[in-house]
Design a protein around this motif. Structure first.
Motif, PDB file in Angstrom:
ATOM      1  N   LYS A  80       0.808  -1.217   0.000  1.00  0.00           N
ATOM      2  CA  LYS A  80       0.000   0.000   0.000  1.00  0.00           C
ATOM      3  C   LYS A  80       0.842   1.267   0.000  1.00  0.00           C
ATOM      4  CE  LYS A  80      -3.934   2.135   2.376  1.00  0.00           C
ATOM      5  NZ  LYS A  80      -4.927   1.988   3.478  1.00  0.00           N
ATOM      6  N   TYR A  81       1.923   1.264   0.773  1.00  0.00           N
ATOM      7  CA  TYR A  81       2.699   2.495   0.949  1.00  0.00           C
ATOM      8  C   TYR A  81       4.075   2.448   0.283  1.00  0.00           C
ATOM      9  CZ  TYR A  81      -0.885   3.186   4.521  1.00  0.00           C
ATOM     10  OH  TYR A  81      -2.078   3.310   5.184  1.00  0.00           O
ATOM     11  N   GLY A  82       4.435   1.302  -0.294  1.00  0.00           N
ATOM     12  CA  GLY A  82       5.735   1.179  -0.936  1.00  0.00           C
ATOM     13  C   GLY A  82       6.789   0.625   0.014  1.00  0.00           C
ATOM     14  N   ILE A  83       7.888   0.138  -0.549  1.00  0.00           N
ATOM     15  CA  ILE A  83       8.966  -0.428   0.263  1.00  0.00           C
ATOM     16  C   ILE A  83       9.664   0.689   1.032  1.00  0.00           C
ATOM     17  CG2 ILE A  83      11.056  -1.843   0.244  1.00  0.00           C
ATOM     18  CD1 ILE A  83       8.523  -3.250  -0.773  1.00  0.00           C
ATOM     19  N   PRO A  84       9.752   0.601   2.354  1.00  0.00           N
ATOM     20  CA  PRO A  84      10.358   1.685   3.137  1.00  0.00           C
ATOM     21  C   PRO A  84      11.867   1.758   2.930  1.00  0.00           C
ATOM     22  CG  PRO A  84       9.932  -0.200   4.545  1.00  0.00           C
ATOM     23  CD  PRO A  84       9.320  -0.522   3.200  1.00  0.00           C
ATOM     24  N   GLU A  85      12.399   2.949   3.024  1.00  0.00           N
ATOM     25  CA  GLU A  85      13.849   3.131   2.921  1.00  0.00           C
ATOM     26  C   GLU A  85      14.432   3.225   4.327  1.00  0.00           C
ATOM     27  OE1 GLU A  85      14.640   6.464   0.422  1.00  0.00           O
ATOM     28  OE2 GLU A  85      13.794   5.529  -1.383  1.00  0.00           O
ATOM     29  N   ASN A  86      14.417   2.106   5.017  1.00  0.00           N
ATOM     30  CA  ASN A  86      15.000   2.061   6.362  1.00  0.00           C
ATOM     31  C   ASN A  86      15.559   0.661   6.605  1.00  0.00           C
ATOM     32  OD1 ASN A  86      12.746   0.413   6.939  1.00  0.00           O
ATOM     33  ND2 ASN A  86      11.577   2.126   7.783  1.00  0.00           N
ATOM     34  N   GLU A  87      15.833   0.327   7.873  1.00  0.00           N
ATOM     35  CA  GLU A  87      16.464  -0.942   8.206  1.00  0.00           C
ATOM     36  C   GLU A  87      15.622  -2.156   7.809  1.00  0.00           C
ATOM     37  OE1 GLU A  87      15.923   1.529  10.221  1.00  0.00           O
ATOM     38  OE2 GLU A  87      17.830   2.247  11.051  1.00  0.00           O
ATOM     39  N   SER A  88      14.310  -1.966   7.640  1.00  0.00           N
ATOM     40  CA  SER A  88      13.412  -3.079   7.340  1.00  0.00           C
ATOM     41  C   SER A  88      13.116  -3.219   5.844  1.00  0.00           C
ATOM     42  CB  SER A  88      12.094  -2.903   8.109  1.00  0.00           C
ATOM     43  OG  SER A  88      12.319  -2.921   9.497  1.00  0.00           O
ATOM     44  N   GLU A  89      13.856  -2.526   5.028  1.00  0.00           N
ATOM     45  CA  GLU A  89      13.616  -2.560   3.586  1.00  0.00           C
ATOM     46  C   GLU A  89      13.672  -3.987   3.039  1.00  0.00           C
ATOM     47  OE1 GLU A  89      15.652  -0.838  -0.572  1.00  0.00           O
ATOM     48  OE2 GLU A  89      16.366  -0.190   1.404  1.00  0.00           O
ATOM     49  N   PHE A  90      14.705  -4.762   3.430  1.00  0.00           N
ATOM     50  CA  PHE A  90      14.866  -6.116   2.904  1.00  0.00           C
ATOM     51  C   PHE A  90      13.715  -7.024   3.344  1.00  0.00           C
ATOM     52  CE2 PHE A  90      16.724 -10.456   3.148  1.00  0.00           C
ATOM     53  CZ  PHE A  90      16.979 -10.631   1.792  1.00  0.00           C
TER      54      PHE A  90
END
Length: 391
Positions: free
Chosen positions: A102-112
């Motif tokens: 819904k919101y897109g892949i986050p650009e943080n530690e949880s991206e993978f």
């Protein structure tokens, strides 16, 4: 990696495990896991959340992981292995996948982690290796780095309520205390309520630190109610209307030139032993010109209130004693500090930081090298050099 199933036998003469307690196995899939049976994975797995061995167990609606630490020297299990336990509701994986969709892949530690959940949506075909390396480690990292907390606040979810991690990391404990302080300050400022009223509202609010009580947070943080009240009052203290005026800036520039004119010092070398003296010199220059002096801060102001300054006898302190609840009021975001600490520890494993003093005008932090000032004090050149193994 090697895989095995924990044998349910009770004797050394077992034909399945031959007395070892473990039945060798292939890399099974999630659908093959039986409820209540432990599956062992032998590493090593190396990153910030490394492990030598991992045990995974499927419950009715939960997954649990037990990680044993590895010896940094040889990669095997440490003689004094530490255990990390991660338990979460399987439902959480679907919610995280939906966030990614819904919101897109986050650009943080949880991206993978999120990308993996979005790309591979059939949990039943996940192999044990994926469950351990991607899911177990990923959920632990998402919780420890505050990503779940961030999404709960942003999307109105209750992801943190679905995860339990033991032991609590220092960062996680600090986050709970910082969240408590932030909540209380916000309610007192916004609604003009008393401290006790705000504390009661915190415990009633399901979006707080996983529904834990104020007492739980104080006990885990080794804080008293008096210390909490003091920290709240400090955060509510109005910003001093000092601001580095044009006149202040002119006086500061002249004072700097005067300070180094008849010495071998430079703006940079002042910060290698003379920073405190220069700060006093600047303030005396301001007052002699009829201007207000500026507030002085030092690296000791980053240290948690439950760390005794008497523990420090030299000119250095440990970055591990810097605490988010002590730093946030000085303009240091927690995520920024996390990344900053990693960079420093690449060059200084003991995380020793030299003592430093600087000035604050009510908005900007500044010193001899940076009279223009910065909102985040860790962006001063003195602190930035530490991320490059200098100073």
């Amino acid at each position: 990696m090697k895989f095995s199933i924990v044998c349910q036998c009770t004797g050394v003469g077992c034909n399945l495990c031959e007395g070892t307690g473990f039945i060798p196995s292939t890399d099974l899939h999630f659908a093959d896991l039986k409820e209540g049976v432990s599956y062992k994975v032998i590493g090593p797995y190396s990153d910030e959340f490394s492990f030598a061995e991992a045990y995974i167990k499927r419950g009715t609606d939960t997954l649990s992981f037990t990680f044993t630490s590895q010896d940094e020297a040889n990669g095997g299990q440490s003689q004094n292995a530490e255990l990390r336990i991660v338990v979460f509701k399987i439902e959480l994986l679907g919610l995280l996948r939906n966030i990614g969709i819904k919101y897109g892949i986050p650009e943080n530690e949880s991206e993978f982690l999120i990308k993996h959940l979005v790309d591979y949506q059939d949990l039943d075909v996940y192999q044990v290796s994926d469950l351990v390396e991607v899911i177990g480690v990923g959920i632990e990292e998402a919780e420890m780095t505050g990503n779940l907390r961030e999404w709960d606040s942003k999307y109105g979810t209750t992801l943190r309520c679905m995860v339990s991690i033991l032991p609590k990391s220092e960062w996680s404990v600090d986050l709970d205390y910082a969240e408590l302080c932030g909540y209380i300050v916000d309610r007192m400022n916004r609604d003009n309520v008393t401290l006790l009223w705000a504390l009661r509202e915190f415990e009633k609010d399901r979006s707080n630190a996983r529904g834990v009580s104020v007492l739980d947070i104080l006990v885990r943080s080794v804080k008293t109610l008096g210390q909490l009240e003091r920290d709240i009052m400090l955060k509510m203290k109005p910003v001093q209307p000092f601001i580095l005026s044009k006149k202040h800036k002119e006086v500061a520039e002249k004072a700097l030139q005067s300070y180094i004119e008849f010495s071998p010092l430079t703006p940079k070398s002042i910060n290698r032993g003379c920073c405190e003296d220069f700060a006093e010199y600047l303030n005396s220059s301001y007052t002699s010109e009829g201007l207000s002096s500026h507030e002085t801060f030092c690296t000791f102001d980053f240290i948690s209130s439950n760390v005794s300054l008497s523990d420090y006898t030299g000119d250095c302190e440990c970055i591990k004693d810097w605490r988010e609840d002590s730093m946030s009021s000085l303009g240091v975001p927690f995520k920024y500090f996390q990344e900053y600490r990693k960079k420093v520890e690449k060059f200084e494993p003991k995380s020793l930081v030299c003592y430093h003093v600087w000035l604050y005008d009510g908005k900007y932090h500044y010193d001899s090298e940076c009279l223009d000032g910065v909102i985040n004090p860790l962006e001063l050149p003195f602190f930035q050099r530490l991320t490059m193994g200098q100073n």
